[in-house]
Design an enzyme around this catalytic site. Sequence first.
Site, PDB file in Angstrom:
ATOM      1  CD1 TRP A 151      30.357  25.558  45.199  1.00 41.68           C
ATOM      2  CD2 TRP A 151      31.639  23.993  46.114  1.00 41.68           C
ATOM      3  NE1 TRP A 151      30.744  24.711  44.185  1.00 41.68           N
ATOM      4  CE2 TRP A 151      31.532  23.741  44.717  1.00 41.68           C
ATOM      5  CE3 TRP A 151      32.400  23.126  46.890  1.00 41.68           C
ATOM      6  CZ2 TRP A 151      32.155  22.665  44.097  1.00 41.68           C
ATOM      7  CZ3 TRP A 151      33.026  22.046  46.258  1.00 41.68           C
ATOM      8  CH2 TRP A 151      32.901  21.825  44.887  1.00 41.68           C
ATOM      9  CG  ASP A 152      31.467  29.171  43.031  1.00 43.99           C
ATOM     10  OD1 ASP A 152      30.392  28.778  43.528  1.00 43.99           O
ATOM     11  OD2 ASP A 152      31.755  29.003  41.836  1.00 43.99           O
ATOM     12  CD  GLU A 166      26.168  22.032  40.788  1.00 46.69           C
ATOM     13  OE1 GLU A 166      26.285  22.251  39.564  1.00 46.69           O
ATOM     14  OE2 GLU A 166      26.139  22.926  41.641  1.00 46.69           O
ATOM     15  CE  LYS A 193      27.218  21.980  36.051  1.00 51.54           C
ATOM     16  NZ  LYS A 193      26.235  22.790  36.831  1.00 51.54           N
ATOM     17  CD  GLN A 194      31.002  20.970  39.390  1.00 52.18           C
ATOM     18  OE1 GLN A 194      31.926  21.765  39.472  1.00 52.18           O
ATOM     19  NE2 GLN A 194      29.755  21.316  39.687  1.00 52.18           N
TER      20      GLN A 194
END
Length: 795
Positions: A353-354, A492, A612-613
């Site tokens: 998805w970047d 994630e 994580k983010q």
Amino acid sequence: MRSPAEDWQLAYEGFDPAAEGVRETLCAVGNGYLVTRGAAPESTADGVHYPGTYLAGCYDRTATAVGGRQVENEDLVNCPNWLPLTFRPAGGTWFTGPPAAQRLVLDLRRGVLTRHALVEDGDGRRTRLVQRRIASQARPHLVALETELLPENWSGPLEVRSALDGTVTNSGVARYHGLTRHHLHPVEQGAGPDGLLLLEVATADPPRRIALAARTRAHRAGAPVPAVTAVHTGPGRAAQILTVGAEQGVPVTVEKTVAVCTDRDPDAGDPLHAATVLAASAGDFGQLADEHALRWAELWRRCRIEADFDGIGTLRLHLFHLLQTYSEHSVGLDVGIPARGLHGEAYRGHVFWDELFVLQLLDLRFPELARAVLDYRHRRLGAARSAAREAGLRGAMYPWQSGSEGREESQRLHLNPMSGRWLPDHSHLQRHVGSAVAYNVWQYYQATGDRGFLADTGAEMLLEIARFWSSAAEWNPARERYSIRGVLGPDEYHDAYPWADRPGLDDNAYTNVLASWVLARGLDALDALPGRRRDELLERLDLDRAERDRWQEVGRRLHVPFHDGVLSQFEGYERLAELDWERYRRHYPDLRRLDRILEAEGDTVNRYKASKQADALMLFQLFSAREVRGLLRRLGYPAGEELLRRTVRHYLPRTVHGSTLSAVVHAWVLTRSDRRASWRFFRDALAADREDLQGGTTAEGIHLGAMAGTVDLLQRCYTGLEIREDALWLDPRLPSALGRLELDLHYRGHRGVTVAVDRRTVTVSLREGREEPIRVRLRGSCFTVHPGERRVLSL
């Protein structure tokens, strides 16, 4: 104090084995067709160096037995190494490194990697070495290496060995070493006409032939030097040795020009014949470098950003690598944007998805490239439909990891290096990737006004993704709302409830709010189409009024969880335990891979409120705070102005930033509440690859989404630029460290939209032209700018 020239350079002094992997990644040269890592030409993959050349879209599928089961992976192939070149005084030892002294300089403005080195052999003979390397932006199949050799204290015969090596393997990521690494099979090698060196290899699945032809010539002061040549070959490898006379203090220059072709190139014929013709007819290094520099000048004009801060050089480095990964030469190749560029083997070269972070930059700089990425997604719409059907759903379910075919390429097992255990991998449940595709479709349409794209391909993707979300939503009678179950969010870390026996989470806030947005945009796309095309799509997709009414219903009744006045990451999040952050920070100085740490301890991150983010906060990166409140109110949830601030305060201390994307998102979100903190995260995002903040990951490939994200922070975030409702919206939020920002954009056919922001004013100007005027909205006021006009507005 840095000079302006230094802001266009990346330079390294000396040789540091521990840093070599990062340097090779960041000093890579490429052109969108291929990228070659910045490894020394005399080096081999030895644990310090890792030569690698990667062709866009060149994958190979293999299987490996792991834990009693067959694990299949599709890898971006480490293609034949075209670089090998070394030398020796006749009878001496071939130079294999390291040099006695070295300086590397990557010229971002011209796309040239230059190496200055001093080589001293066992007999004390010293040779000065200057090498220049390019991957031509003008002729994408050509790469070239120029080597100047200056004997300092000796004269006599000089031997130069130039080779093509097809025996290389995919060995650049340590945790993949237990899996199949051999992808290239020798087909042909040897000498060709006019002293060319030839090599052809093949991959198996899908079958692809890769051919290289190398021309190596020596000259002194521009005049050809007579050379005696000998050719040596073996399976998958060809080399030639040139012997020339060398004199103390007199330089000899060796030029190696290599053509790379495959049988899957547009208009491809026989790849070895094509490579032979290209290499034989190529100009000398100076000519190639000049036309290459001219193309880079054109690219930099379209990427102009002027900002007065000391990180502008790193920002240019990020743009440089983006343009090397995806360029005009990528457009006809049917390739997506790999999350780690074409710079290494991490993530197996897959597309994630970047692109969500990359396309928002390309939309306003290179819309033709953005459309090519979306075309890649459209050509895989059939695979996404098949995946949805296999899951018992309708519409299109795009894969979390995509490669050559559009099938799901995510691993079902992954290795925790800290425990040595292979664990189930549920990352394929990140269904939000489909919403990212839909978002990119709509943003491209808003930026370009390209109704042809919307009619031809864009609307079809949007509608099928909306159909998927409608199909995936289940009615919950107790809550009187729809739920989306069994998914993962951007975080994630959390892939299951600690109290459940199945993977996946329910009602991830980011997933659900974005699904609601997609359902609304699907209907908007239909309204934007010409009547005949609208009718054709409705008929082709069998999209009747009842289904469209369901989209309205689901889009307004999806469940979004809250707790303590903040957006919950997912339903049940409030039941998770608090981690003993003080203890873990005391014992582990780096918590970015907290999931691995806990698993190695016999625990699981699924038990804790630890991310994580950015996850729920991602909504505030895609949409303004006002838009997020509007989306939530459309879903029936009261959302006040304090929602963003409270949500940030909750998640920020519980996030370990285990992804480079996290710093980008937090820099974006904090712009509205804490500009100093925003700038700190921006600086972290800038440093992520240059300083390898993730601890060894940069050597495996750049983090392209984060690189593009840093540029977009200047382009859209700090200018407050949005594209919606057929207007450019501006609401500047300059951090104190940034006094002025000026950039050029490509918007709605205008190639020359200049936006300048400082503490007091916003200036918008258009170049002369025949395009329509544009609408600009600035903090509630609306005005029109005509071609040739410059408007200055006070803040």
